[in-house]
Design a protein around this motif. Structure first.
Motif, PDB file in Angstrom:
ATOM      1  N   ALA A 644     -55.719  15.649  -5.619  1.00 50.45           N
ATOM      2  CA  ALA A 644     -56.326  16.296  -4.447  1.00 50.45           C
ATOM      3  C   ALA A 644     -57.052  17.588  -4.805  1.00 50.45           C
ATOM      4  CB  ALA A 644     -55.261  16.571  -3.390  1.00 50.45           C
ATOM      5  N   SER A 645     -56.622  18.256  -5.900  1.00 48.88           N
ATOM      6  CA  SER A 645     -57.239  19.532  -6.279  1.00 48.88           C
ATOM      7  C   SER A 645     -58.564  19.355  -6.998  1.00 48.88           C
ATOM      8  CB  SER A 645     -56.280  20.328  -7.169  1.00 48.88           C
ATOM      9  OG  SER A 645     -56.037  19.629  -8.385  1.00 48.88           O
ATOM     10  N   LEU A 646     -58.953  18.076  -7.296  1.00 52.53           N
ATOM     11  CA  LEU A 646     -60.199  17.842  -8.023  1.00 52.53           C
ATOM     12  C   LEU A 646     -61.425  17.822  -7.110  1.00 52.53           C
ATOM     13  CD1 LEU A 646     -59.045  14.989 -10.448  1.00 52.53           C
ATOM     14  CD2 LEU A 646     -59.007  17.458 -10.822  1.00 52.53           C
ATOM     15  N   LYS A 647     -61.228  17.881  -5.798  1.00 50.05           N
ATOM     16  CA  LYS A 647     -62.355  17.729  -4.883  1.00 50.05           C
ATOM     17  C   LYS A 647     -63.381  18.851  -5.039  1.00 50.05           C
ATOM     18  CE  LYS A 647     -59.816  15.156  -1.339  1.00 50.05           C
ATOM     19  NZ  LYS A 647     -59.378  15.134   0.075  1.00 50.05           N
ATOM     20  N   ARG A 648     -62.920  20.066  -5.374  1.00 49.94           N
ATOM     21  CA  ARG A 648     -63.857  21.182  -5.534  1.00 49.94           C
ATOM     22  C   ARG A 648     -64.742  21.023  -6.763  1.00 49.94           C
ATOM     23  NH1 ARG A 648     -59.116  24.119  -4.045  1.00 49.94           N
ATOM     24  NH2 ARG A 648     -59.307  25.096  -1.988  1.00 49.94           N
ATOM     25  N   LEU A 649     -64.314  20.164  -7.699  1.00 47.27           N
ATOM     26  CA  LEU A 649     -65.030  20.018  -8.963  1.00 47.27           C
ATOM     27  C   LEU A 649     -65.954  18.819  -8.984  1.00 47.27           C
ATOM     28  CD1 LEU A 649     -62.042  20.749 -11.373  1.00 47.27           C
ATOM     29  CD2 LEU A 649     -63.717  22.366 -10.496  1.00 47.27           C
ATOM     30  N   VAL A 650     -65.731  17.857  -8.105  1.00 45.61           N
ATOM     31  CA  VAL A 650     -66.475  16.603  -8.136  1.00 45.61           C
ATOM     32  C   VAL A 650     -67.711  16.726  -7.247  1.00 45.61           C
ATOM     33  CG1 VAL A 650     -66.418  14.147  -7.618  1.00 45.61           C
ATOM     34  CG2 VAL A 650     -64.407  15.272  -8.590  1.00 45.61           C
ATOM     35  N   SER A 651     -68.882  16.457  -7.824  1.00 49.74           N
ATOM     36  CA  SER A 651     -70.131  16.465  -7.064  1.00 49.74           C
ATOM     37  C   SER A 651     -71.190  15.790  -7.910  1.00 49.74           C
ATOM     38  CB  SER A 651     -70.551  17.901  -6.714  1.00 49.74           C
ATOM     39  OG  SER A 651     -71.791  17.898  -6.053  1.00 49.74           O
ATOM     40  N   GLY A 652     -72.005  14.916  -7.297  1.00 49.98           N
ATOM     41  CA  GLY A 652     -73.091  14.268  -8.015  1.00 49.98           C
ATOM     42  C   GLY A 652     -72.578  13.288  -9.057  1.00 49.98           C
ATOM     43  N   ALA A 653     -73.241  13.304 -10.236  1.00 48.95           N
ATOM     44  CA  ALA A 653     -72.887  12.370 -11.318  1.00 48.95           C
ATOM     45  C   ALA A 653     -71.675  12.908 -12.072  1.00 48.95           C
ATOM     46  CB  ALA A 653     -74.073  12.196 -12.247  1.00 48.95           C
ATOM     47  N   THR A 654     -70.498  12.643 -11.544  1.00 53.74           N
ATOM     48  CA  THR A 654     -69.248  13.155 -12.110  1.00 53.74           C
ATOM     49  C   THR A 654     -68.383  11.988 -12.580  1.00 53.74           C
ATOM     50  OG1 THR A 654     -69.330  15.051 -10.622  1.00 53.74           O
ATOM     51  CG2 THR A 654     -67.212  14.583 -11.692  1.00 53.74           C
ATOM     52  N   GLU A 655     -67.831  12.141 -13.777  1.00 53.16           N
ATOM     53  CA  GLU A 655     -66.891  11.155 -14.327  1.00 53.16           C
ATOM     54  C   GLU A 655     -65.510  11.804 -14.416  1.00 53.16           C
ATOM     55  OE1 GLU A 655     -67.455   8.067 -15.017  1.00 53.16           O
ATOM     56  OE2 GLU A 655     -69.647   8.014 -14.814  1.00 53.16           O
ATOM     57  N   VAL A 656     -64.487  11.072 -13.938  1.00 54.12           N
ATOM     58  CA  VAL A 656     -63.087  11.526 -14.014  1.00 54.12           C
ATOM     59  C   VAL A 656     -62.412  10.776 -15.169  1.00 54.12           C
ATOM     60  CG1 VAL A 656     -60.891  11.742 -12.814  1.00 54.12           C
ATOM     61  CG2 VAL A 656     -63.056  12.005 -11.555  1.00 54.12           C
ATOM     62  N   ILE A 657     -61.811  11.523 -16.082  1.00 53.84           N
ATOM     63  CA  ILE A 657     -61.237  10.958 -17.317  1.00 53.84           C
ATOM     64  C   ILE A 657     -59.781  11.390 -17.433  1.00 53.84           C
ATOM     65  CG2 ILE A 657     -61.473  10.850 -19.829  1.00 53.84           C
ATOM     66  CD1 ILE A 657     -64.415  11.726 -19.382  1.00 53.84           C
ATOM     67  N   ILE A 658     -58.920  10.425 -17.882  1.00 54.19           N
ATOM     68  CA  ILE A 658     -57.490  10.696 -18.092  1.00 54.19           C
ATOM     69  C   ILE A 658     -57.245  10.717 -19.592  1.00 54.19           C
ATOM     70  CG2 ILE A 658     -55.143   9.920 -17.662  1.00 54.19           C
ATOM     71  CD1 ILE A 658     -56.195   8.428 -15.204  1.00 54.19           C
ATOM     72  N   SER A 659     -56.709  11.831 -20.076  1.00 48.22           N
ATOM     73  CA  SER A 659     -56.379  11.939 -21.504  1.00 48.22           C
ATOM     74  C   SER A 659     -55.024  11.268 -21.770  1.00 48.22           C
ATOM     75  CB  SER A 659     -56.318  13.413 -21.923  1.00 48.22           C
ATOM     76  OG  SER A 659     -57.578  14.035 -21.733  1.00 48.22           O
ATOM     77  N   VAL A 660     -55.007  10.417 -22.806  1.00 45.94           N
ATOM     78  CA  VAL A 660     -53.785   9.658 -23.114  1.00 45.94           C
ATOM     79  C   VAL A 660     -53.390   9.955 -24.564  1.00 45.94           C
ATOM     80  CG1 VAL A 660     -52.736   7.378 -23.270  1.00 45.94           C
ATOM     81  CG2 VAL A 660     -54.440   7.864 -21.484  1.00 45.94           C
ATOM     82  N   ILE A 661     -52.156  10.424 -24.740  1.00 45.20           N
ATOM     83  CA  ILE A 661     -51.621  10.645 -26.094  1.00 45.20           C
ATOM     84  C   ILE A 661     -50.659   9.506 -26.449  1.00 45.20           C
ATOM     85  CG2 ILE A 661     -50.376  12.222 -27.613  1.00 45.20           C
ATOM     86  CD1 ILE A 661     -53.083  13.229 -26.743  1.00 45.20           C
ATOM     87  N   GLU A 662     -49.674   9.275 -25.576  1.00 48.22           N
ATOM     88  CA  GLU A 662     -48.726   8.169 -25.760  1.00 48.22           C
ATOM     89  C   GLU A 662     -48.959   7.179 -24.636  1.00 48.22           C
ATOM     90  OE1 GLU A 662     -44.777   9.561 -26.024  1.00 48.22           O
ATOM     91  OE2 GLU A 662     -45.144  10.865 -27.770  1.00 48.22           O
ATOM     92  N   GLU A 663     -49.203   5.969 -25.014  1.00 47.58           N
ATOM     93  CA  GLU A 663     -49.560   4.937 -24.050  1.00 47.58           C
ATOM     94  C   GLU A 663     -48.426   4.630 -23.082  1.00 47.58           C
ATOM     95  OE1 GLU A 663     -50.208   0.873 -25.433  1.00 47.58           O
ATOM     96  OE2 GLU A 663     -52.247   1.083 -24.674  1.00 47.58           O
ATOM     97  N   GLU A 664     -47.202   4.800 -23.531  1.00 50.91           N
ATOM     98  CA  GLU A 664     -46.067   4.411 -22.708  1.00 50.91           C
ATOM     99  C   GLU A 664     -45.578   5.534 -21.813  1.00 50.91           C
ATOM    100  OE1 GLU A 664     -45.163   1.401 -22.567  1.00 50.91           O
ATOM    101  OE2 GLU A 664     -46.476   0.763 -24.208  1.00 50.91           O
ATOM    102  N   ASP A 665     -46.241   6.688 -21.839  1.00 53.78           N
ATOM    103  CA  ASP A 665     -45.789   7.812 -21.011  1.00 53.78           C
ATOM    104  C   ASP A 665     -45.971   7.457 -19.541  1.00 53.78           C
ATOM    105  OD1 ASP A 665     -45.374  10.262 -19.727  1.00 53.78           O
ATOM    106  OD2 ASP A 665     -46.016  11.372 -21.511  1.00 53.78           O
TER     107      ASP A 665
END
Length: 705
Positions: A644-665
């Motif tokens: 919910a806190s990402l709404k202030r950052l998203v505008s136009g051509a925006t991509e949301v990415i999830i960083s993954v270190i351990e796949e099973e986390d």
């Protein structure tokens, strides 16, 4: 690195914050105002006092109807606007001022600088060529120059009043000079009139002599022509021939009327006699006295016959005798009527002869009148010439007598008078200590307040984002940098190392693939969420460096609480960053730094209080719009942020990415589900596993911003 402001159009001025700057800096404002006021007071108190006085002159005709020969007052030549303006120039002329300066001995006064002495500052200006050397001017010219600087002459608008003002350090001199100028001007006008009067007298004397001779010659020509042409003048100044012609015309008309009347009467009598009708009503018969007496006798006989017929018969001798007398009377009346007719014919013949004579005489006088008319035309021309010369001579004589009498009696009034003479001023007009001090205090307060407000405005502390408009992205170079912290991170991990790439069962992609994907899609923003903590921030760093190496202008914005995304990119943790921008302690140029190992730029967390910075979180969209305009790609590392806190950052051509270190986390799966639940279905996973970071360059190889 120059950064561009894309949010100026999306900002409103915070009046409360702007006015609070005045309360915050009131001591400095008051101190500067008091210093300026003290300096103004000292200047006004120590300055040389100058006094000013004025004399008023009214331009008007001083001539009266009693002193003019033509008994009229003509001022049309001097009382117009141009005439009054010309008199202003006369009063300020050099000749008049020189005369006044000599009369008052102004060259002996120090304030008129007749000696040509100058101060040290003036001497320096002369050496620098900024001022001319007064010694090069004659002393009289130096006095006149100083005189003009202190003198003001002007015309009161829409009037014939001229004001002469003069200022001096001596109050008595300030009043004496304008009065002397007014007196000199009146004397100058009177002298000009005297000269004009003398010139007129000198010119009129020979002109009058010449005109007198011309008038005598013209009148002599008139008399000679009148006598030589035998032009006799009758009544009403008419020529005698013309007057006689008029009388003959009247007589001819009368004779014609008389002849016509006689012929008409004779014709009537003749018809009455020939027809045997009664002639009693004819005018010619009635006019004969004999016929009237015979008619009276005839009436009496008829009356007697009527009386006797009452007692006697018609054959009575007396009645026959009376009738015989009556018949004789009728014969006598007809005989007398014939004589009247003969008289009328004679009268008509005489009138006819008179008419013929009058016609012949009339024709003769017509020819004479025509000749006289031609001569009268020439005579009138001579008379007009003589009259014109006579009128001109009379007018010259009138003017000459007027000029001579004015010269003898010395009466030449000037067309101006002084109706308000200057008096010695009691108070100086400069400097006014109280007004100057008050004006300096008010002006210094206003200037300092304005400087304070502008400084507050340009610093960005008095600006706030507009509540009803979307951020504008076409403005370059922002002058302020409000921002907000989106989330916090718990820890930071260094590069993951060269571990072999495992099998990705959740569909995550590598750093290289993520960079290619962002470039291919033309993304302007990439929002990284690291649910596993600070270790995930390494993914955002790797992607940012990869995109920068591809040639795109790239910026990484660190919104973590620990600085996990910016710490590996900088050599010091004390750099100003996003929190300083939120607290209005820095601008964009202060918080943008260069990565030590690539061409990427980075905005660290900063050194300001995070709690204070969070109060400016509403400015975050403006910051993002400005950065997106200045860079090709803005990568934001948010750490383990809530979707919910990402709404202030998203505008136009925006991509949301999830960083993954351990796949099973489990946190990774939970974050992915949360993003999809709030509408971020296109979010994809990126892992740094298998990525080989570039070697650390030597200090000489580090990128310079």
């Amino acid at each position: 690195m120059a950064v561009v402001d894309a949010s100026r159009a999306d900002l409103d001025i915070d009046i409360t914050a702007l006015m609070s700057s005045l309360a915050r800096d009131w001591k400095r404002i008051a101190l500067v105002a008091l210093c300026v006021t003290a300096a103004a007071f000292a200047f006004a108190s120590l300055s040389t006092k100058h006094y000013q006085a004025e004399t008023r002159i009214l331009i008007e005709t001083r001539e009266s109807i009693f002193t003019r020969p033509d008994a009229r007052n003509d001022d049309s030549t001097i009382l117009d606007e141009q005439g009054v303006t010309s008199q202003v120039e006369v009063i300020g002329s050099a000749d008049l001022l020189k005369q006044v300066a000599r009369d008052l001995n102004l060259a002996a006064l120090p304030e008129f600088k007749a000696s040509g002495e100058v101060s040290f500052a003036g001497r320096m200006m002369i050496l620098l060529g900024l001022k001319s050397d007064p010694v090069e001017m004659p002393p009289e010219d130096r006095v006149i120059k100083a005189f003009r600087e202190k003198l003001t002459v002007y015309r009161v608008e829409r009037s014939r009043v001229i004001v002469v003002q003069f200022s001096s350090e001596d109050p008595a001199l300030a009043a004496r000079v304008p009065n002397s100028i007014a007196d000199a001007y009146i004397a100058l006008q009177r002298g000009a009139k005297e000269q004009s009067n003398a010139d007129a007298t000198d010119w009129l004397e020979p002109e009058i002599a010449d005109l007198s001779a011309k008038v005598r010659a013209a009148e002599s020509r008139v008399a000679d022509f009148r006598s030589s042409s035998d032009l006799m003048v009758g009544n009403n100044n008419a020529a005698l021939a013309t007057q006689q012609l008029s009388e003959l015309s009247s007589e001819l008309s009368r004779v014609k009327a008389s002849r016509a009347a006689s012929e008409a009467t004779a014709s009537a009598v003749r018809r009455a006699i020939a027809g045997g009708t009664s002639i009693d009503a004819l005018p010619g018969v009635l006019a004969s006295p004999l016929i009237q007496r015979l008619r009276e006798t005839q009436v009496q006989l008829r009356a007697d016959i009527a009386d006797l017929s009452a007692t006697l018969l018609d054959n009575h001798p007396r009645i026959r005798a009376l009738r015989s007398q009556l018949a004789d009377l009728d014969a006598q009346i007809r005989n007398e009527a014939g004589k009247v007719l003969a008289g009328l014919d004679t009268e008509a013949d005489a009138a006819r002869l008179r008419e013929v004579e009058l016609v012949a005489e009339l024709n003769r006088f017509k020819a004479e009148s025509a000749r006289v008319g031609e001569q009268e035309v020439e005579l009138r021309a001579l008379e007009r010439e003589a009259a014109a010369q006579r009128d001109l001579l009379e007018s010259y004589l009138i003017r000459y007598r007027e000029a001579a009498s004015r010269k003898d009696r010395n009466y030449l009034p000037a067309d101006a008078r002084v109706f308000s003479r200057a008096s010695v001023p009691a108070e100086p007009y400069f400097p006014k200590v109280v007004p100057i001090t008050a004006a300096a205090f008010v002006a210094s307060l206003l200037v300092m307040a304005l400087v304070t407000l502008l400084r507050e405005l340009f610093s960005g502390r008095a600006l706030r984002p507009a509540a009803t408009r979307e951020p504008v992205r076409d403005v370059r170079m922002p002058a302020f940098a409000p921002a907000g912290v989106g989330a916090s991170l718990d820890a930071y991990a260094n590069d993951p190392g060269d571990e072999p790439a495992p099998v990705f069962t959740k569909g995550q992609i590598t750093v290289e693939a993520a960079a290619e994907r962002l470039i291919a899609r033309g993304a302007s923003r990439a929002i990284f969420v690291s649910p596993e903590g600070d270790e995930g921030a390494a993914t955002a760093i790797m992607v940012a460096r990869e995109v920068a190496d591809a040639g795109l202008r790239t910026l990484l914005l660190d919104l973590t609480s620990t600085g996990a995304a910016s710490r590996p990119m900088l050599d010091d943790t004390s750099h100003k960053g996003i929190t300083n921008l939120l607290c209005s302690e820095a601008q964009f140029t202060d918080i943008i730094h260069a990565d030590l190992y690539s061409d990427c730029h980075v905005i660290p967390v900063g050194t300001a209080d995070p709690a204070r910075a969070m109060r400016g979180v509403d400015r975050l969209p403006i910051i993002m719009n400005s950065l997106t305009t200045a860079y090709d790609l803005v990568i934001v590392e948010c750490g383990p942020a809530e979707p919910a806190s990402l709404k202030r950052l998203v505008s136009g051509a925006t991509e949301v990415i999830i960083s993954v270190i351990e796949e099973e986390d489990a946190a990774v799966s939970a974050t992915e589900d949360s993003l999809k639940s709030v509408g971020y279905d296109q979010a994809f996973l990126v892992t740094p596993v298998g990525y080989v970071p570039p070697r650390s360059p030597a200090p000489s190889e580090r990128s310079v911003a």
